[in-house]
Write a protein that holds these residues in place. Structure first.
Motif: not given
Length: 114
Positions: A27-30, A38-41
Motif C-alpha cells: 500500500x502507499x502507506x506501507x 510522509x504520505x504526500x511525498x
C-alpha cells in the motif's frame, strides 16, 4: 527505449520503491513507512512511477495497492540485452589478446638459451 523509465528510476526514493515492490505489492502507506516518507511525498513519487508506466495503483477499500507492471521492465531488459552482446564480443577479443600475451614468442635462434 522509453526515456521516461530512466527519469522515473533516477530518483533514489523511487528506485527504492521499485525494489520494495519487487517482493510484493504494498500500500502507499506501507511504502511511505518503510522509506520514512510522509504520505504526500510517497504519493508524489508514486505518481511519477505510475505516469512512467512502471507501477499500477489499484484501489482496495480505502487503500491503494501498488503493483509493478512487468512490461516496462521487459522493455528495459530487451534494450540492455543489445549491450550484453556488444560487451560479450569485446570480452572475447580481450580474452584472445591476453592469450597472445601469455604465449611465449619464439626465439630467432633455436639453440639460444635464455
Amino acid at each position: 527505449m522509453n526515456t521516461q523509465t530512466f527519469q522515473a528510476l533516477a530518483d533514489p526514493h523511487r528506485l527504492q520503491m521499485v525494489e520494495l515492490l519487487r517482493g510484493a505489492p504494498l500500500t502507499v502507506g506501507e511504502l511511505a513507512a518503510r522509506l520514512d516518507l510522509k504520505q504526500p511525498q510517497a504519493s508524489k513519487h508514486l505518481r511519477v512511477l505510475s505516469d512512467a508506466g512502471l507501477i499500477e495503483l489499484r484501489p482496495q477499500a480505502n487503500r491503494r495497492i501498488c503493483h509493478l507492471r512487468p512490461e516496462p521492465f521487459q522493455d528495459l531488459d530487451d534494450w540492455l540485452a543489445t549491450f550484453q552482446e556488444l560487451w560479450k564480443e569485446r570480452f572475447d577479443r580481450l580474452d584472445d589478446y591476453l592469450r597472445q600475451l601469455q604465449t611465449p614468442a619464439p626465439s630467432d635462434d633455436p639453440g639460444e638459451t635464455p
